[in-house]
Structure formats: structure tokens, C-alpha cells
Enzyme design. Sequence first.
Site, PDB file in Angstrom:
ATOM      1  CG  HIS A 183      11.218  -0.755  17.641  1.00  0.00           C
ATOM      2  ND1 HIS A 183      11.188  -0.706  16.599  1.00  0.00           N
ATOM      3  CD2 HIS A 183      12.045  -1.971  18.000  1.00  0.00           C
ATOM      4  CE1 HIS A 183      11.875  -1.533  15.758  1.00  0.00           C
ATOM      5  NE2 HIS A 183      12.629  -2.200  16.761  1.00  0.00           N
ATOM      6  NE  ARG A 202       0.716   1.409   0.490  1.00  0.00           N
ATOM      7  CZ  ARG A 202      -0.627   1.671   0.221  1.00  0.00           C
ATOM      8  NH1 ARG A 202      -0.692   1.477  -1.166  1.00  0.00           N
ATOM      9  NH2 ARG A 202      -1.637   2.334   0.606  1.00  0.00           N
TER      10      ARG A 202
END
Length: 250
Positions: A95, A195
Site C-alpha cells: 500500500h 490474536r
Amino acid sequence: PKFYQSSYLRRYDNLKKYNLPHPEAVFDVDFYRQNPEPFMLLAREIWPGEHSPTLTHCFIRLLEEKNSLLRCYTQNIDGLEAIVGVSPDKVMECHGNYRTASCIECETAYDGNLCKNHILDGKNTKPPICRMCGGYVKPDIVFFGEGLPGRFGQVLRSDLRIEPDLLIVIGTSLMVTPVSNIPNYVDCPRVLLNREFVDGFTNKFTDVFEPGDCDESIRKLSRLAGWEQDLDKIFASSRLDKCTDHVHLF
């Protein structure tokens, strides 16, 4: 791009006076063409350079030092891979980044430092102007309405021909294409350090999911590889006050 989320969302309150049609418009190339001032204001608050690399960034450099890094594909635009010292050819900033700049119309390159100084100068409400066509210049981060850097497809095709031995995916939702498709292109063991579990990732018997904090998982992995001391040395040397002599900070 997903980079407008997380901490950036907290700063949109400062942009309400610009009557944005939606929060993401500040990162829309067509909106920037018509009204660049909101991005100019936001960029002064989020311009990279104030944060040191994490343990995970240090691990990427360690992989290169161990001759084990084929490529690091990142969707982040904070440039922390560059700050920690990973070789530019080993990093694919999918990006883009703030270090370089170009015209949004003719794509002519513009000096990155000049662009930074112009935008961070609070007196300027308009972006730098391209000397070739008169169009607006912006940092080379990918806005909505723009394609990924041309180098992305080139290095991905090259890397897939090499057939990597292992793919490590760290800290991602795997929701932003086309980068999220990369795990589906490889035919090798894959490790997800995250996570939470990402749907569709562990569909091969060779896949591994390690839940938890990324830095803690990286330390565990480095300890198992016998690299923990090397990792800590890189981490200690990559604090901003230690690394400014050999790394160009935006």
C-alpha cells in the site's frame, strides 16, 4: 486499503468541518483531486517517524540476516521495515509509503523530502504541484481509486516461481485483497501468528495457528530457533535514537 482504520479513525473528528461524504474520502484520490486540504491536515498528525519498530519488525530483519527471508509483504504504510534496516528489495510495501511522492495525474516522481516538508508546513493548505503537468502531488501511499504499485505483481510472480519453504502470516484479518490471497497461492507449510483465528486459513494439515500477541509469539519462535539473543540485539539497536545514523527517517 485498510490503513484508514484503527488509530486514524480517532482523528476524523478534526475533519468534520470539511463535510466529508464519508470518513474514507480523505484517502480517496478523486476527493483529493477536488479537495486535498483534509488529507493535508490529517497527514500532519499521522506522518510516520515517531515510533520505533516492534519486535516483529526486528524479526523480519533477523530472517534476512539469517538468509531466510525471501520477501516481506506488508500492507502497512508506516515504513517500520525500512527503519529497522530490512533491505528495500526484500520488502514489498503493498500500500505504498511516505518516503516517496508522485503526481496523481501524470505519475511523475517528486522529491519525497520536499513533499514531506511542504505538507508538514502548517502554512500550506494545498499540496505540492507537479512541475510537469500542474497536477497535485501526494505521498506514494495507495488511495482508494488507485492500483497497487506495479512492483507488487512482478515480485509476487517471481517469488511464487521460487516456491518458498514456509509462509508466516502475522497480525492480519486477511480481508484486504489482493494481498489476502497470497496464502492461497503457495504450496508450502503456513504459520499464522494472530490474536484471532482467520477463517479459511488453516485448511491444510501443514498449517499452524499460534494465537496471541504477535511480539510474544515472535519471541517464542525465536527462542525455539535459538535466535532470541540476536533478536534482542536488533531490537535494542532499532530504537529511533539509536538507528537514525544509518536509516533515513522519512
